[in-house]
Design an enzyme around this catalytic site. Structure first.
Site, PDB file in Angstrom:
ATOM      1  N   TRP A  55       0.802  -1.233   0.000  1.00 40.82           N
ATOM      2  CA  TRP A  55       0.000   0.000   0.000  1.00 40.82           C
ATOM      3  C   TRP A  55       0.838   1.288   0.000  1.00 40.82           C
ATOM      4  CZ3 TRP A  55      -4.934   1.912  -0.119  1.00 40.82           C
ATOM      5  CH2 TRP A  55      -5.098   3.230   0.339  1.00 40.82           C
ATOM      6  N   ASN A  57       0.105   5.765  -0.007  1.00 38.44           N
ATOM      7  CA  ASN A  57      -0.714   6.956  -0.257  1.00 38.44           C
ATOM      8  C   ASN A  57       0.190   8.178  -0.419  1.00 38.44           C
ATOM      9  OD1 ASN A  57      -1.282   6.095   2.729  1.00 38.44           O
ATOM     10  ND2 ASN A  57      -1.854   8.221   2.818  1.00 38.44           N
ATOM     11  N   ASP A  58      -0.022   9.244   0.296  1.00 35.44           N
ATOM     12  CA  ASP A  58       0.574  10.554  -0.022  1.00 35.44           C
ATOM     13  C   ASP A  58       2.082  10.558  -0.338  1.00 35.44           C
ATOM     14  OD1 ASP A  58      -1.815  10.816   1.321  1.00 35.44           O
ATOM     15  OD2 ASP A  58      -1.047  12.150   2.865  1.00 35.44           O
ATOM     16  N   TRP A  82      -4.493   0.449   3.680  1.00 32.37           N
ATOM     17  CA  TRP A  82      -3.862   1.358   4.634  1.00 32.37           C
ATOM     18  C   TRP A  82      -3.642   0.653   5.979  1.00 32.37           C
ATOM     19  CZ3 TRP A  82      -4.538   3.745   9.351  1.00 32.37           C
ATOM     20  CH2 TRP A  82      -3.836   4.937   9.564  1.00 32.37           C
ATOM     21  N   GLU A 240      -6.076  18.803   4.685  1.00 29.62           N
ATOM     22  CA  GLU A 240      -4.903  17.935   4.814  1.00 29.62           C
ATOM     23  C   GLU A 240      -3.778  18.430   3.906  1.00 29.62           C
ATOM     24  OE1 GLU A 240      -6.705  13.663   6.071  1.00 29.62           O
ATOM     25  OE2 GLU A 240      -6.712  13.975   3.928  1.00 29.62           O
ATOM     26  N   TRP A 325      -9.751   8.805  -1.511  1.00 33.57           N
ATOM     27  CA  TRP A 325     -10.103   8.031  -0.302  1.00 33.57           C
ATOM     28  C   TRP A 325     -11.459   7.357  -0.430  1.00 33.57           C
ATOM     29  CZ3 TRP A 325      -6.668   6.080   2.547  1.00 33.57           C
ATOM     30  CH2 TRP A 325      -5.503   6.762   2.854  1.00 33.57           C
TER      31      TRP A 325
HETATM   32  C1  FRU Z   1      -3.925  12.375   3.450  1.00 33.10           C
HETATM   33  C2  FRU Z   1      -3.695  11.793   4.842  1.00 33.10           C
HETATM   34  C3  FRU Z   1      -2.859  12.747   5.673  1.00 33.10           C
HETATM   35  C4  FRU Z   1      -2.230  11.828   6.664  1.00 33.10           C
HETATM   36  C5  FRU Z   1      -1.982  10.595   5.862  1.00 33.10           C
HETATM   37  C6  FRU Z   1      -2.094   9.309   6.623  1.00 33.10           C
HETATM   38  O1  FRU Z   1      -4.212  11.410   2.498  1.00 33.10           O
HETATM   39  O2  FRU Z   1      -4.926  11.529   5.450  1.00 33.10           O
HETATM   40  O3  FRU Z   1      -3.593  13.798   6.250  1.00 33.10           O
HETATM   41  O4  FRU Z   1      -1.047  12.359   7.210  1.00 33.10           O
HETATM   42  O5  FRU Z   1      -2.931  10.597   4.812  1.00 33.10           O
HETATM   43  O6  FRU Z   1      -1.666   8.214   5.873  1.00 33.10           O
END
Ligand code: FRU
Length: 525
Positions: A55, A57-58, A82, A240, A325
């Site tokens: 996985w 993400n950011d 996640w 965020e 998301w």
């Molecule tokens: C954005 C977020 C951030 C956080 C991270 C957690 O996608 O929700 O705010 O730090 O992902 O994985």
């Protein structure tokens, strides 16, 4: 849709397109059948960054140092959904090709490692390095899962770590956290940069529905400065991943500050999205006349994007997470989940009364683009021009046009269709992925079309540029004035393209090009 089922096959098109079907370099068939091969799995992007497995993400800690662009990212190494967050790591010398590196930051007693940034501490203000050398310092959010479970409001704090070998190994600061939490549930995603005018480090982070600014002389001790935003912009979700930087206004001596804020949910096409504010930052306070939300990208799949610190040429380079998301955990990949957008340069342009933030692929993207087909294309009133090509899902299509009433329709033998259309009456660009392939893995993936208002386009011919990879499409209109990024999961590559002129007069596409984009990954395991 009023598509006109009439197609013209130009002799030149047949020649060029059939001519490239036996290419071995970027062979679509090989991508489909050799699913076991490294980086050739079903849906694996060929020219976008994705983690080798599990996985992501950011994007985090985007920084350039000593010839290397670092890309850290939110990473869970034990599953394709996640989980307890780490910082994964990759490096690049050209922002096109990437090398995977070992995990940089692991969760510790303070919590999971959430999003944040990284800086080159040139003057060793932190004292982490020997005298005369410059540590790399990461500034991130600690998310304490126990505190969250216990329903406290203090479970997100800010921590730092440093590297003395350009990102290969990291040490957490022993006095973490450097900013505690006085009771703000969503308190995260610090972006830090060196602010020359005040000769200090500035941090922007988000606190629920607004941004907060801090200052530090040494990255360890932080003083609260100000806040911005609870009354302006979009507030349908939590704020965020902020970013703050200054950009020159194209064609003038003027400069403006730009604040990026991602928001989830309630972006214009649903779920996650990134808004921006144009204003001024005086070292203490960010101010803006802007009341309304403005969007960096109108597609469903560009979130949590931020920019690089310390790029040598001074360009402002942006990378976003190509997901949403709403359904990020459910997309139909097996070995890994999600990819990043291509690296894009952000620029600021005054158009009419507004400053517009443009985002557009870096110039060096061209070096992985192989010209395949080019002509000035004329499609008569009400007619359709048809192309066949094996490589649309690893291609770049670009042209210039002044007419705004047409449809671009991709399809394949599995009956999947992806439709892009310009609607002049509504002044809207539409991306319709409702029948684009696998769509039923989540009810929110394709309940409707994605819309983008394009009312401020010039009268003269403007460019439309489409980057399509195995499982994504990025559309850039007028050099990044309007952008739409979207994931797609066709059952096989699209092989047919129909361009329909919805107008009664001729449709002219200047320099209509279809190019193949080379894979960026070393093909050996
Ligand atoms: C954005 C977020 C951030 C956080 C991270 C957690 O996608 O929700 O705010 O730090 O992902 O994985």
């Amino acid at each position: 849709m009023n598509r006109i089922a009439f197609s013209i096959l130009l002799a030149s098109a047949i020649f060029v397109f059939l001519g490239c079907q036996d290419k071995t370099k970027t062979n679509a068939a090989a991508i489909e059948v050799n699913a076991e091969q490294f980086y050739k799995e079903n849906y694996r992007p060929q020219y976008h960054f994705s983690p080798s497995k599990m996985w992501m993400n950011d994007p985090n800690g985007l920084v350039y140092n000593e010839g290397i662009y670092h890309l850290f990212y939110q990473y869970y190494p034990d599953d394709i959904v996640w989980g307890p967050m780490h910082w994964g790591h990759a490096v690049s010398e050209d922002m096109i090709h990437w090398e995977q590196k070992p995990i940089a930051l692991y969760p510790d007693e303070n919590g999971y490692i959430f999003s944040g940034s990284a800086v080159v501490d040139k003057n060793n203000s932190s004292g982490f390095a020997e005298r005369g050398s410059s540590p790399l310092v990461a500034i991130y959010t600690y998310h304490d899962p126990d505190g969250e479970k216990a329903n406290t409001d203090t479970f997100q704090t800010q921590g730092i770590a440093y590297s003395l070998d350009n990102g290969n190994s990291w040490t957490k600061y022993e006095a973490n956290p450097v900013i505690g939490n006085e009771g703000i549930r969503d308190f995260r995603d610090p972006k830090v940069f060196w602010h020359n005018e005040s000769q200090s480090w500035i941090m922007v982070l988000v606190a629920g529905d607004h941004a907060k600014f801090y200052r530090s002389p040494n990255l360890k001790e932080w003083t609260y400065l100000s806040e911005f935003g609870s009354e302006v912009g979009a507030h349908g979700g939590v704020w965020e991943c902020p970013d703050l930087f200054q950009l020159p206004v194209q064609g003038s001596d003027n400069k403006k500050w730009v604040l990026l804020i991602s928001i989830n949910p309630n972006a214009p096409n649903g779920g996650s999205g990134t808004q921006y504010f144009i204003g001024e930052f005086d070292g203490t306070t960010f101010t803006s006349h802007q009341q309304e939300a403005r969007w960096l990208d109108w597609g469903r799949d560009n979130y949590a994007g931020v920019t690089y610190n310390d790029v040598p040429g001074g360009e402002r380079i942006f990378i976003g997470w190509m997901s949403n998301w709403d359904y990020a955990r459910d997309t139909p990949t097996k070995e890994w989940r999600s990819a990043m957008t291509v690296a894009r340069e952000l620029t600021l342009k005054k158009m009419g009364n507004n400053y517009e933030l443009l985002n557009y692929p870096l110039d060096q993207f061209d070096k992985i683009v192989q010209p395949e087909y080019k002509e000035n294309l004329v499609v008569g009133g009400g007619k359709t021009h048809h192309f066949t090509f094996d490589h649309f899902n690893e291609s770049e299509i670009r042209f210039r046009t002044a007419l705004r009433e047409f449809e671009i329709y991709f399809s394949n033998d599995s009956g999947d269709t992806l439709l892009l259309s310009m609607d002049t009456e509504r002044e809207e660009f539409i991306l319709d992925r409702r029948r684009s392939g696998k769509v039923d893995f989540h009810e929110k993936f394709a309940p409707g079309v994605q819309r983008m208002p394009v009312g401020n386009l010039p009268k003269d011919p403007f460019e439309i540029r489409i980057l399509m990879d195995w499982s994504s499409i990025e559309v850039f209109i007028n050099q990044g004035q309007y952008v739409m990024t979207s994931q797609i999961f066709p059952n096989e590559f699209y092989k047919e393209l129909d361009i329909t002129n919805l107008n009664s007069s001729d449709l002219i596409f200047l320099d209509f090009k279809v190019n193949v984009v080379e894979p960026i990954w070393d093909q050996s395991p």
